[in-house]
Design an enzyme around this catalytic site. Structure first.
Site, PDB file in Angstrom:
ATOM      1  N   HIS A 132      33.804  -1.222 -92.785  1.00 26.37           N
ATOM      2  CA  HIS A 132      33.689  -1.270 -93.990  1.00 26.37           C
ATOM      3  C   HIS A 132      32.023  -1.124 -94.342  1.00 26.37           C
ATOM      4  O   HIS A 132      31.450  -2.179 -93.559  1.00 26.37           O
ATOM      5  CB  HIS A 132      34.303  -2.357 -94.520  1.00 26.37           C
ATOM      6  CG  HIS A 132      34.095  -2.465 -96.082  1.00 26.37           C
ATOM      7  ND1 HIS A 132      34.364  -1.993 -97.123  1.00 26.37           N
ATOM      8  CD2 HIS A 132      33.126  -3.567 -96.421  1.00 26.37           C
ATOM      9  CE1 HIS A 132      34.030  -2.638 -98.310  1.00 26.37           C
ATOM     10  NE2 HIS A 132      33.138  -3.415 -97.949  1.00 26.37           N
ATOM     11  N   CYS A 166      34.972   3.574 -98.720  1.00 28.61           N
ATOM     12  CA  CYS A 166      33.576   2.888 -98.983  1.00 28.61           C
ATOM     13  C   CYS A 166      32.447   3.478 -98.146  1.00 28.61           C
ATOM     14  O   CYS A 166      31.315   3.464 -98.585  1.00 28.61           O
ATOM     15  CB  CYS A 166      34.031   1.690 -98.314  1.00 28.61           C
ATOM     16  SG  CYS A 166      34.411   1.424 -96.631  1.00 28.61           S
TER      17      CYS A 166
END
Lengths: 555, 162
Positions: free
Chosen positions: B32, B102
């Site tokens: 992430h 993301c």
């Protein structure tokens, strides 16, 4: 800055065609101005512009403003992280053919939109929103708008309350965000449902009880805005999650609501949720969460019971949740169980309802001991079992649990699921298929590993050892299938055996050991209780029980 | 040239498979990422664009910090930019674990701020997974996974925020 790239298309000696504009050019520009295509990219759109590379930025902006229908003042051009200044040329900034320039169109805050045509996409978004606020304001939502303005003021007052500085997000942002949320079209839809929701809430007997005990609750429920917001909270897992993560945070609603009570007990529930291991939320949000929330709504009482014991200090501002605690005062379930409730869904139902299971689990017979040990050492193993029973997301959450909780929860589910022959059959088939794959196409293995239960590989030797302690006959059968690379199969079968054994164990020892008891009695051991104890201790092994009894008799 | 302020831009990389056996993780997108600039961390999740203090999500401090570069873009302009991104390309519902996640966001923002992209090993991960038959098979399942690291403040529409 790519100034040094040469323009191969026009290798002409010095030729300053438009000197006036390019007075700032470094000496020795050896190419004539050429036409370049520049891509102007906004967050919403992009347009290609064909210009001369010695166009100044300001000229460029004019072209852009015409295209995007906005004011030159609103334009901000960014190239390689640099803001382009009006007096530079595109060439100077290194903008070559085919390059992309980013455009940000500033919105106009505060002052009314200029009459000169519609503004950029940004403002067009802003417009309808304000329109919503105003239009709906006429429809009886007038209070919203003044509240929005007052939101910033209560915020500083509520700041001191925050014990944790867990997140230092400027408070106005949260409040603003909430205000914005209310303005969204979603709320409008909720409006129509508010009546319905209010009815639903009122019909809930606990709520009625609440209302009797706490008239403010009734006041809250009557307040359509609060209801609306509560519903929105409930419907929006993301927001709920935020509130959960910052249990001290949701003070802004206080100022927002204008009174000290916080409707829906969402925050109480949220705090309960926060009590759970944080890793439960490891950043994963999934549709399952919706179910968890509905479970919360229905299981408010059980959770309320636990939250009562925790974070008492926060209760002052929450009369409603406190009242929630009263209905289930003698709730038998202890702390871990709401954890179970939150994490498992249906699988945990029976577990919750049967604390007896817990007892059985912890009754340290050798059998369960070994099983527990197996799971403790290999929580991943247990979690993997859950993988097939639940969903990957749930599984993810599981595996981050404390081993004890995991084993407590998983054990019964595990075994019960395994005891289902069809389920274990299916699992076996999967394992077999994977095993075949592993031999046929080892290249696929990396991608198959989630399903290989490979993690347990290192722990498998001990697992096999632990499993071997069980007295079930199918042990050797499992061992027969074991190969060095593919032990999960053996484990599965062993666990299956354990499951069978465990479910067997769920019957009272008397029933289980009846034949052995008969035998003992025939041998002359009259003491029923002692026999039973001995049999339990030796897991039904008659001869060992005899030895044991003899020993105890002799002493 | 008049002096301009340069603001450092960093990429925070969180290795989600840290601590979890990588092979067990159904979340094959193991990382992430978020962009940190102007003393704030910005990331994209299923709740839309969110922001928080650097390292302020539940994931804790990042595993890797990549210096992307520096930007002249001021906070004000940046927030405007993010707002319009949040309206258009990066709404919450647009989140897709494989194709619009993301890292997509971090890449986009990094390019806007500095002209540079984020390291390719991060952006290539989803397509790598998708290119396997296994990934394709799992795709419907994984498509439903939405990641939203808690602890962030969802980025709203422009409302005099800056």
């Amino acid at each position: 800055m790519p100034h040094t790239t040469s323009k191969s298309q026009v290798p002409v000696p010095v030729q300053m065609a438009q000197n006036g504009q390019t007075s700032r050019q470094p000496p020795g520009k050896d190419v004539s101005p050429s036409i370049i295509r520049v891509l102007v990219k906004t967050p919403n759109a992009q347009e290609e512009f064909v210009v001369s590379d010695d166009t100044t930025v300001s000229q460029f902006k004019e072209a852009i403003s015409t295209q995007f229908k906005c004011n030159v003042d609103q334009l901000v051009l960014v190239f390689v992280g640099r803001i382009l200044k009006d007096q530079d040329t595109l060439y100077q900034r290194g903008i070559l053919d085919g390059y992309t320039v980013h455009l940000v169109i500033k919105s106009k805050n505060g002052p009314p939109p200029q009459p000169s045509g519609p503004h950029g996409p940004l403002l067009m978004d802003l417009g309808p929103r304000e329109g919503i606020g105003k239009v709906v304001g006429n429809g009886g939502r007038q209070p919203i708008i003044p509240i929005r303005n007052t939101v910033p003021t209560p915020i500083p007052a509520s700041e001191p309350e925050k014990a944790k500085a867990q997140s230092q997000i400027p408070q106005p942002r949260t409040a603003e965000r909430m205000a914005q949320m209310l303005e969204s079209p979603v709320i409008q839809q909720l409006l129509s449902n508010t009546e319905l929701m209010r009815q639903l809430i009122m019909d809930h007997p606990e709520v009625q009880q609440l209302m009797k005990q706490n008239p403010e609750v009734g006041h809250i429920l009557d307040n359509s805005e609060i209801l609306r917001h509560t519903l929105d909270l409930a419907r929006n897992p993301a927001m709920m999650q935020e509130m959960i993560q910052r249990p001290d945070m949701p003070r802004p609603p206080e100022g927002f609501w204008g009174n000290e009570t916080n409707p829906g007990g969402d925050n109480a529930l949220g705090r309960n949720y926060a009590e759970l291991p944080d890793s439960l939320f490891g950043g994963i949000q999934d549709p399952l969460r919706e179910n968890l929330f509905t479970e919360f709504m229905h299981g408010a009482s059980s959770l309320g019971g636990t939250s009562h014991t925790q974070s008492q200090e926060k209760q002052d501002s929450k009369p409603m949740p406190r009242v929630l605690h009263n209905p289930p005062p003698g709730h038998p379930l202890s702390g871990p169980t709401p954890v179970a409730a939150a994490m498992d869904q249906c699988p945990s139902c029976h577990f919750q309802d049967d604390p007896q299971l817990l007892e059985d689990l912890s009754s340290g017979t050798r059998f369960t001991g070994s099983m527990l040990q197996l799971l403790v050492q290999n929580p991943h193993l247990a979690a993997q079992m859950m993988l097939f029973m639940g969903s990957p997301q749930l599984y993810e959450q599981m595996r981050q649990q404390l081993p004890t909780i995991l084993q407590q929860m998983q054990l019964s589910d595990l075994l019960l699921a395994l005891a289902n022959p069809k389920a274990s059959q299916a699992l076996l088939q999967i394992e077999q298929g994977l095993q075949m794959l592993s031999t046929e196409a080892p290249a696929l293995l990396p991608w198959l590993t989630p399903y290989l239960w490979g993690l347990g590989r290192s722990g498998f030797p001990e697992a096999t050892a632990a499993g071997a302690q069980s007295k079930e006959a199918s042990g050797p059968q499992g061992r027969g299938k074991t190969d060095t690379r593919y032990q999960p199969l053996a484990i599965l079968q062993r666990l299956q055996a354990l499951a069978g054994g465990y479910s067997q164990q769920m019957q009272p020892p008397e029933v289980r050991f009846r034949p052995q008891m008969e035998r003992l009695r025939a041998m002359g051991f009259r003491n029923h209780n002692a026999n039973l104890q001995a049999l339990i201790a030796t897991e039904g092994d008659t001869s060992a029980a005899v030895r044991r009894l003899k020993r105890s008799q002799a002493s | 040239m008049e002096p301009t302020n340069l603001y450092p831009v960093k990429l925070y990389v969180y290795d989600l498979s840290k601590g979890l056996a990588r092979r067990l993780s159904p979340i094959m997108l193991g990382e992430h990422t978020s962009i940190v600039v102007h003393k704030d961390e910005f990331f994209f999740g299923s709740g839309g664009i969110s922001s928080c203090p650097p390292g302020g999500t539940l994931l804790g401090p990042p595993d890797t910090v990549v210096e992307v570069g520096s930007t002249e873009v001021t906070e004000e302009i940046f927030l405007e930019y993010l707002s319009s991104l949040g309206e258009s390309l990066f709404r919450g519902e647009a989140y897709n674990l494989f194709e619009h996640n993301c890292n997509t966001f971090s890449n986009e923002v990094a390019q806007f701020l500095t002209g540079k992209k984020i390291p390719s090993y991060i952006t290539d991960l989803p397509s790598e997974v998708l290119s396997t038959p296994f990934g394709q098979a799992l795709r419907p399942l994984l498509d439903s996974i939405q990641i939203q690291p808690p602890g962030g403040n969802t980025f709203g529409r422009p409302n005099g925020q800056s």
